[in-house]
Design a protein around this motif. Structure first.
Motif, short mmCIF file in Angstrom:
data_model
loop_
_atom_site.label_atom_id
_atom_site.label_comp_id
_atom_site.label_asym_id
_atom_site.label_seq_id
_atom_site.Cartn_x
_atom_site.Cartn_y
_atom_site.Cartn_z
N ALA A 30 6.73 5.42 9.61
CA ALA A 30 5.57 6.16 9.12
C ALA A 30 5.00 5.52 7.86
CB ALA A 30 5.96 7.61 8.85
N SER A 31 5.88 5.03 7.00
CA SER A 31 5.42 4.37 5.77
C SER A 31 4.70 3.07 6.09
CB SER A 31 6.60 4.09 4.85
OG SER A 31 7.23 5.30 4.48
N VAL A 32 5.21 2.31 7.05
CA VAL A 32 4.54 1.06 7.45
C VAL A 32 3.16 1.36 8.02
CG1 VAL A 32 4.63 -0.83 9.14
CG2 VAL A 32 6.63 -0.31 7.76
N ALA A 33 3.05 2.40 8.82
CA ALA A 33 1.75 2.78 9.38
C ALA A 33 0.77 3.16 8.28
CB ALA A 33 1.92 3.93 10.37
N LEU A 34 1.23 3.94 7.32
CA LEU A 34 0.36 4.34 6.21
C LEU A 34 -0.05 3.13 5.38
CD1 LEU A 34 -0.99 6.60 4.59
CD2 LEU A 34 1.13 6.83 3.30
N LEU A 35 0.90 2.26 5.08
CA LEU A 35 0.58 1.05 4.30
C LEU A 35 -0.36 0.13 5.06
CD1 LEU A 35 4.05 0.27 2.69
CD2 LEU A 35 2.01 1.18 1.56
N ALA A 36 -0.21 0.06 6.38
CA ALA A 36 -1.11 -0.78 7.18
C ALA A 36 -2.55 -0.26 7.11
CB ALA A 36 -0.63 -0.82 8.63
N VAL A 37 -2.72 1.03 7.21
CA VAL A 37 -4.07 1.61 7.12
C VAL A 37 -4.66 1.38 5.74
CG1 VAL A 37 -5.39 3.76 7.20
CG2 VAL A 37 -3.65 3.32 8.92
N ILE A 38 -3.86 1.59 4.71
CA ILE A 38 -4.35 1.39 3.34
C ILE A 38 -4.70 -0.08 3.11
CG2 ILE A 38 -3.64 1.43 0.91
CD1 ILE A 38 -2.08 4.02 1.59
N GLU A 39 -3.88 -0.98 3.63
CA GLU A 39 -4.16 -2.41 3.45
C GLU A 39 -5.42 -2.83 4.20
OE1 GLU A 39 -3.72 -6.27 2.04
OE2 GLU A 39 -2.85 -4.39 1.36
N MET A 40 -5.63 -2.28 5.38
CA MET A 40 -6.86 -2.60 6.11
C MET A 40 -8.08 -2.07 5.38
SD MET A 40 -5.72 -2.11 10.07
CE MET A 40 -7.24 -2.74 10.76
N LEU A 41 -7.95 -0.93 4.75
CA LEU A 41 -9.05 -0.41 3.93
C LEU A 41 -9.30 -1.32 2.73
CD1 LEU A 41 -8.50 3.43 3.81
CD2 LEU A 41 -10.59 2.26 4.44
N ARG A 42 -8.21 -1.73 2.10
CA ARG A 42 -8.33 -2.57 0.91
C ARG A 42 -8.99 -3.90 1.24
NH1 ARG A 42 -6.10 -6.43 -1.96
NH2 ARG A 42 -4.52 -7.02 -0.45
N ARG A 43 -8.64 -4.47 2.38
CA ARG A 43 -9.20 -5.76 2.79
C ARG A 43 -10.54 -5.60 3.49
NH1 ARG A 43 -4.40 -9.70 4.85
NH2 ARG A 43 -3.10 -9.48 3.02
N GLN A 44 -11.02 -4.39 3.57
CA GLN A 44 -12.30 -4.06 4.19
C GLN A 44 -12.35 -4.47 5.66
OE1 GLN A 44 -15.26 -5.76 1.59
NE2 GLN A 44 -14.97 -4.15 0.07
N LYS A 45 -11.22 -4.27 6.36
CA LYS A 45 -11.18 -4.52 7.80
C LYS A 45 -11.86 -3.40 8.57
CE LYS A 45 -8.90 -8.34 7.70
NZ LYS A 45 -9.49 -9.59 8.12
N PHE A 46 -11.87 -2.21 7.98
CA PHE A 46 -12.70 -1.13 8.48
C PHE A 46 -13.06 -0.20 7.34
CE2 PHE A 46 -9.32 1.92 8.50
CZ PHE A 46 -8.23 1.38 9.16
N ARG A 47 -14.11 0.56 7.57
CA ARG A 47 -14.66 1.40 6.51
C ARG A 47 -13.93 2.73 6.42
NH1 ARG A 47 -21.11 0.41 6.90
NH2 ARG A 47 -20.97 -1.84 6.68
#
Length: 126
Positions: free
Chosen positions: A13-30
């Motif tokens: 669950a933590s990896v999933a949350l960190l993946a979403v946050i990282e994609m937001l940070r890198r602007q992979k999705f809005r």
């Protein structure tokens, strides 16, 4: 829940949350695309840390098997993601159609103007 599966659930669950946050940070999705994924990841982190909350929520709703509640909530979240993407796809299709029409009109005007001036815009070297 045995300790190994409990730690595995928290890690996943933590990896999933960190993946979403990282994609937001890198602007992979809005942000508007990330809302439902953030919600799902946060819910999974809470349930993995405190598995009693899933049992409490399932008894509150009246679901006998807590994992069925997980599947139901997952389906609801995926439904909202699909509806959101369908809405945005419809908007983008309308914009694409409008741009194609505008481009066709501009090409027609250019062709008419070129004929009027005696130039052929399709011939190279002129």
């Amino acid at each position: 829940m045995n300790p190994v599966s409990h730690v595995f659930a928290i890690a996943a669950a933590s990896v999933a949350l960190l993946a979403v946050i990282e994609m937001l940070r890198r602007q992979k999705f809005r942000e508007r695309h990330a809302f439902w994924w953030l919600l799902a990841a946060l819910l999974s982190v809470v349930v993995s840390i405190f598995p009693e909350t899933l049992e409490w929520a399932s008894s509150l709703v009246g679901v006998e098997v807590p994992s069925n509640l997980v599947f139901f909530v997952s389906i609801i979240i995926l439904f909202f993601v699909t509806v959101q993407h369908s809405s945005e796809l419809t908007t983008l299709e309308e914009k694409t159609r409008s741009l194609a029409e505008h481009t066709a009109l501009m090409e027609q005007r250019l062709s008419i103007l070129s004929e009027y001036l005696g130039n052929d815009p399709r011939s190279p070297g002129k």
